[in-house]
Scaffold this motif. Sequence first.
Motif, PDB file in Angstrom:
ATOM      1  N   ASN A 141      -8.454   7.935   4.265  1.00 58.18           N
ATOM      2  CA  ASN A 141      -7.264   7.429   3.576  1.00 58.18           C
ATOM      3  C   ASN A 141      -6.459   6.557   4.530  1.00 58.18           C
TER       4      ASN A 141
ATOM      5  N   THR B  63      -4.294  -1.496  -9.100  1.00 60.88           N
ATOM      6  CA  THR B  63      -5.109  -0.548  -8.331  1.00 60.88           C
ATOM      7  C   THR B  63      -6.358  -0.199  -9.127  1.00 60.88           C
TER       8      THR B  63
ATOM      9  N   PRO C  52      -2.956   4.921   4.560  1.00 61.67           N
ATOM     10  CA  PRO C  52      -1.659   4.838   3.859  1.00 61.67           C
ATOM     11  C   PRO C  52      -1.075   3.428   3.832  1.00 61.67           C
TER      12      PRO C  52
ATOM     13  N   SER D   9      -8.295   0.903  -4.139  1.00 59.38           N
ATOM     14  CA  SER D   9      -7.336   0.050  -3.443  1.00 59.38           C
ATOM     15  C   SER D   9      -6.789  -0.985  -4.403  1.00 59.38           C
ATOM     16  N   LYS D  10      -5.869  -1.797  -3.918  1.00 57.61           N
ATOM     17  CA  LYS D  10      -5.327  -2.868  -4.735  1.00 57.61           C
ATOM     18  C   LYS D  10      -6.362  -3.963  -4.921  1.00 57.61           C
TER      19      LYS D  10
ATOM     20  N   ASN E  26      -2.859   1.352   1.316  1.00 58.30           N
ATOM     21  CA  ASN E  26      -2.986   1.940  -0.029  1.00 58.30           C
ATOM     22  C   ASN E  26      -4.462   1.973  -0.445  1.00 58.30           C
ATOM     23  N   ARG E  27      -5.278   2.478   0.434  1.00 60.11           N
ATOM     24  CA  ARG E  27      -6.738   2.448   0.216  1.00 60.11           C
ATOM     25  C   ARG E  27      -7.353   3.788   0.604  1.00 60.11           C
TER      26      ARG E  27
END
Length: 320
Positions: free
Chosen positions: A250, A287, A252, A277-278, A255-256
Motif C-alpha cells: 500500500n 479510482t 498512501p 489506483s487513480k 493512493n495505490r
Amino acid sequence: MQIMNKLVKVLKAEIILWVIIGVLLLLASCQNNTKAAPVAIHTMSNIVTPKAEAKQKTSPEFKAYWYAGEAELSSYKLEQARYGELREGTAVMVYVTEDFLPDVQVKANNSSKSNIPVLKLNATKNFNTGIYPYSIMQSTFYPVANNQHALKVSSSIQEWCGHVYTQLNNRNEFEIMSHSYFEGEADQHFKLDKTILENELWTQLRINPQSLPTGNLKIIPALEFHRLRHVPIKAYEATATLQANTYTINYPELNRTLAITFNPEFPYEILGWEETSKSGFGNSTTTLTTKATKLNTIKSAYWQKNSNKDEALRDLLQLK
C-alpha cells in the motif's frame, strides 16, 4: 696521444648525453603511466557492483524446475485501467534463468565464474484504448542467490502517440536512464539511493516468498506505473504485508494498492494480481482496479519455437 685523449673525452660526453636522454625518457614514461592509471580505475569504478549479502542456497527442487533448459510461460486475462476506463487485454509473464554479466549488465553468452545466475522476468501487457493499442514490457534481472537488489530493470511502453523507455542499473547507486516523448520528461539521467524495487518483488517471490519485505518500507514503484501516471521516479513510503498466499503493498501518498496472489507451494506461481489506483486525468480521474487472472502455464524453450507451426502453442496459453 692528444688526439686520443680528445676522442676519449668526446666519447665520454656522448655516453653521458645518451644516459641523460635515457633517464629523461624513462621518467617521462613513468609519468605517463601514472596519469593513465586513474582513468582506468575510474572507468572500472563506474561498473562495479557492490558486494552482496550471504547467498541463499538453492534447493534440489529449484534446480530441477528452473535449470531444465526451459522457461515458464504464464498467460493472464487482463482488465487494465487506462484513461478512466477498464480495458480488456492479455498479460504474459516469462520467467527463465540466465547467466548475467555484472560489469556490462547483460545476458552472458559464455559461462564464467564471474557470471551471476539470475531469474529473469519479462512481463508483458497488451490492450487497446479505443482505436489504438498499448504494448508494455518490463524486464527484471534478479539474482538467484536472493542476496541483493535486482541487477537491472527496464521498462518500455509503445502506443500510437509515441513510446517511452526507462532503465535502472544497480551499480554503486541505482543509475536511472529515461527517455520519453512527453514535454517535461524527455531525456533524463540521474541516480537514486538503493532501496526496494517493486519490480524485483515479483521475482523474489518466485524464489522464496517468505523472504519478501514487510512492514513500513520505502519502495520504488514499478517503472511501468511511473510512466503511465507521470509521477517522479523515486522511493515512496509504503506498507507491505504477507498473509497466506497474498502479498500486498500500500502506497498512501500515491493512493495505490497492489495485491499479488500466488500458490504457497513451490514453484510459487503467480495466480493473479489486483492494482487499485487513480486512473485518467483531469475531470476524468477516477479510482479503478486493474485485475489479472491466470489462464494457463506451460514450460517451453520458446526461443526455439519460432516457426509458423509453433503458433499452436499460443492456443495452449489462450492468447489470440
